[in-house]
Design a protein around this motif. Structure first.
Motif, mmCIF file in Angstrom:
data_model
loop_
_atom_site.group_PDB
_atom_site.id
_atom_site.type_symbol
_atom_site.label_atom_id
_atom_site.label_comp_id
_atom_site.label_asym_id
_atom_site.label_seq_id
_atom_site.Cartn_x
_atom_site.Cartn_y
_atom_site.Cartn_z
ATOM 1 N N LYS A 199 35.454 49.481 36.858
ATOM 2 C CA LYS A 199 35.971 48.311 36.140
ATOM 3 C C LYS A 199 35.114 47.972 34.925
ATOM 4 O O LYS A 199 35.397 46.986 34.220
ATOM 5 C CB LYS A 199 36.007 47.100 37.080
ATOM 6 N N GLY A 200 34.086 48.741 34.656
ATOM 7 C CA GLY A 200 33.179 48.465 33.545
ATOM 8 C C GLY A 200 33.803 48.464 32.164
ATOM 9 O O GLY A 200 33.360 47.699 31.288
ATOM 10 N N PRO A 201 34.819 49.310 31.876
ATOM 11 C CA PRO A 201 35.383 49.317 30.518
ATOM 12 C C PRO A 201 36.130 48.049 30.122
ATOM 13 O O PRO A 201 36.392 47.836 28.920
ATOM 14 C CB PRO A 201 36.344 50.520 30.540
ATOM 15 N N LEU A 202 36.508 47.206 31.059
ATOM 16 C CA LEU A 202 37.349 46.049 30.724
ATOM 17 C C LEU A 202 36.739 45.126 29.679
ATOM 18 O O LEU A 202 37.425 44.719 28.720
ATOM 19 C CB LEU A 202 37.676 45.264 31.998
ATOM 20 N N GLN A 212 45.310 51.125 33.088
ATOM 21 C CA GLN A 212 44.768 51.977 34.141
ATOM 22 C C GLN A 212 43.533 51.358 34.781
ATOM 23 O O GLN A 212 43.362 51.411 36.000
ATOM 24 C CB GLN A 212 44.437 53.358 33.583
ATOM 25 N N VAL A 213 42.665 50.752 33.963
ATOM 26 C CA VAL A 213 41.462 50.131 34.511
ATOM 27 C C VAL A 213 41.825 48.941 35.392
ATOM 28 O O VAL A 213 41.213 48.730 36.463
ATOM 29 C CB VAL A 213 40.509 49.705 33.377
ATOM 30 N N ILE A 214 42.835 48.170 34.984
ATOM 31 C CA ILE A 214 43.188 46.960 35.730
ATOM 32 C C ILE A 214 43.912 47.297 37.027
ATOM 33 O O ILE A 214 43.578 46.759 38.095
ATOM 34 C CB ILE A 214 44.048 46.032 34.854
ATOM 35 N N TRP A 215 44.885 48.180 36.971
ATOM 36 C CA TRP A 215 45.769 48.390 38.106
ATOM 37 C C TRP A 215 45.399 49.571 38.996
ATOM 38 O O TRP A 215 45.843 49.628 40.139
ATOM 39 C CB TRP A 215 47.215 48.572 37.614
ATOM 40 N N ASP A 216 44.617 50.484 38.516
ATOM 41 C CA ASP A 216 44.252 51.647 39.313
ATOM 42 C C ASP A 216 42.973 51.343 40.097
ATOM 43 O O ASP A 216 41.913 51.115 39.512
ATOM 44 C CB ASP A 216 44.045 52.868 38.407
ATOM 45 N N GLU A 217 43.081 51.321 41.430
ATOM 46 C CA GLU A 217 41.921 51.038 42.263
ATOM 47 C C GLU A 217 41.174 52.341 42.544
ATOM 48 O O GLU A 217 41.659 53.218 43.262
ATOM 49 C CB GLU A 217 42.330 50.379 43.585
ATOM 50 N N VAL A 218 39.999 52.449 41.978
ATOM 51 C CA VAL A 218 39.164 53.638 42.140
ATOM 52 C C VAL A 218 38.031 53.273 43.095
ATOM 53 O O VAL A 218 37.151 52.494 42.747
ATOM 54 C CB VAL A 218 38.601 54.106 40.786
ATOM 55 N N ALA A 219 38.059 53.852 44.284
ATOM 56 C CA ALA A 219 37.046 53.523 45.294
ATOM 57 C C ALA A 219 37.141 54.523 46.432
ATOM 58 O O ALA A 219 38.169 55.196 46.620
ATOM 59 C CB ALA A 219 37.233 52.105 45.827
ATOM 60 N N PHE A 220 36.054 54.605 47.191
ATOM 61 C CA PHE A 220 36.082 55.370 48.424
ATOM 62 C C PHE A 220 36.849 54.568 49.475
ATOM 63 O O PHE A 220 36.770 53.334 49.515
ATOM 64 C CB PHE A 220 34.668 55.651 48.923
ATOM 65 N N THR A 221 37.558 55.269 50.336
ATOM 66 C CA THR A 221 38.355 54.619 51.366
ATOM 67 C C THR A 221 37.979 55.176 52.732
ATOM 68 O O THR A 221 37.437 56.277 52.847
ATOM 69 C CB THR A 221 39.861 54.835 51.130
#
Length: 440
Positions: free
Chosen positions: A254-257, A278-287
């Motif tokens: 989320k850093g680029p926001l 893409q930064v707002i709606w795409d959840e990038v994380a380990f699951t």
């Protein structure tokens, strides 16, 4: 402790530990079949991000993290063995009896089912070491992967911050968006291969934290207390490190926001809008096997769950302590004679049962005329009681059938100068038969 006496939360630790060790080894064997594809995808991502260079100081941080975690794990494992060894040597009868006691204490779930043997002891000791290493390596593996991916996102964020407020062409924004998308896709590919390991790591750590909190309510002395505090500190610190480092991947994504929100109007284009979406709606994380994503919100949820468990555990412990105190008080209370109901008391031989409680309720709260009428009915249905000796009268049941108690009879009971004759056999007029399961 006999393991087969009953499966409780405390005794489930061995099953959970060795079960998690087996699942961890199976998960890494499965990962080994997928790792060539993961490595190839990682090399492609490194080639696409070659102009960013290597993250500074990443190798040193990885080595320091691995060395620290393994050293703490070694200290915890050695303390566990020392605690069992000291107790075993103290209780041994000489010779190699300490080894037998050590193995029976360390592996009760095994040697309560099979006979002790030195060969079996060696096998299970090796199994314990392997599963301990697998548990710690599982957490370390998740931590190292998270640190590498977070460092890559940090590189991209640093470049974006360096370009803040500058006029960039649409092609330059497209290149930045493609770099971000490459990192997102790499994270998803890695997560699809290790999500089962992440789930095992979180579940295993949470279970043993709850178990340690449960054990904290027990009295501890000497080596046991030292081992408990060291073990809980290592476990809690390792769990926090795993969660925070894994959540850092989502934080860095989320850093680029902040930079995108400050793009000049003349430089704003469709590529900036696409990157922002893409930064707002795409959840990038380990699951954890796609059940949950590891973010900072999850850390608060886990902390709240642990706190709730501890509060409930303390309340249950207070209730159990109060129940034990009340039971001791009941067991130590002298028998009471209820003259108004024609009742003689005898001390209880064990915990109060439902029958005993019901008997007391009927004795204390039933009016005397009702009790007398019930006695008369039982006398009419079952016949008159037979004669008994003086010794039998002293051990008679609490409530006898017969005529309703008179004033003279009550006074005689109060002065212990007379008592009604007891029945000789169960069911011949006794209000509470001799074979009462909760009898006095």
């Amino acid at each position: 402790m006999n393991f087969i006496e009953g499966f409780t939360f405390e005794r489930s630790s061995g099953v959970a530990f060795y079960g998690a060790g087996f699942l961890t080894n199976a998960a890494f064997l499965q990962l080994a079949t997928r790792w060539p594809q993961v490595s190839r995808r990682w090399r492609e991502a490194d080639a696409a991000l070659a102009d960013y260079g290597r993250p500074r100081g990443l190798h040193a941080r990885l080595r320091l993290t691995a060395a620290s975690l393994m050293c703490f794990a070694l200290v915890e494992h050695v303390l566990a063995n020392i605690t069992n060894l000291v107790t075993s040597v103290t209780c041994s009868s000489g010779g190699f009896d300490w080894l037998r006691r050590y193995c029976q204490r360390a592996y009760p779930q095994v040697f309560s089912l099979v006979a002790y043997d030195h060969g079996r002891c060696l096998v299970f000791w090796a199994t314990n070491v392997i599963d301990t290493f697998a548990w710690n390596f599982m957490d370390l593996f998740v931590m190292l992967l998270s640190m590498v991916l977070a460092a890559r996102f940090h590189q991209l964020n640093s470049r974006l911050h360096a370009l803040r407020g500058k006029m960039l062409t649409q092609n330059e924004w497209r290149r930045l968006r493609e770099d971000y998308d490459t990192l997102c896709q790499l994270t998803r590919d890695v997560d699809s291969s290790v999500c089962n390991i992440v789930l095992l790591s979180c579940a295993n750590n949470l279970y043993f934290i709850c178990l340690q909190l449960f054990n904290s309510l027990k009295p501890m002395r000497h080596w046991g207390a030292v081992y408990f505090y060291v073990s809980f500190a290592v476990l809690f610190g390792r769990t926090i490190a795993v969660l925070f480092l894994a959540a850092r991947v989502n934080d860095q994504s989320k850093g680029p926001l902040p930079v995108l929100f400050q793009v000049p109007s003349d430089s704003y284009c469709v590529e900036v809008e696409r990157l922002m979406d893409q930064v707002i709606w795409d959840e990038v994380a380990f699951t954890g096997l796609k059940f949950f994503s590891i973010t900072r919100k999850l850390i608060l949820t886990v902390a709240g769950t642990i706190a709730t468990y501890e509060v409930v555990l303390l309340q249950l412990n207070d209730v159990n302590a109060f129940s034990r105190t009340e039971q001791q008080s009941l067991n130590s209370t002298e028998p009471t004679v209820h003259a108004s109901a024609g009742l003689g008391g005898m001390p209880a031989s064990g915990p109060p049962t439902f029958t005993v409680i019901l008997k007391d309720i009927l004795t204390w709260y039933t009016p005397e005329p009702v009790l007398a009428a019930v006695q008369a009915v039982f006398m009419h249905n079952n016949g008159s009681p037979s004669a008994a000796t003086e010794q039998e009268q002293s051990t008679a049941p609490v409530f006898m059938a017969g005529a309703p108690p008179t004033k003279d009879g009550l006074e005689a009971m109060d002065t212990e100068s007379a008592s009604p004759p007891p029945p000789t056999t169960p069911g011949d007029g006794s209000w509470w038969p001799d074979n009462d399961p909760g009898g006095y």
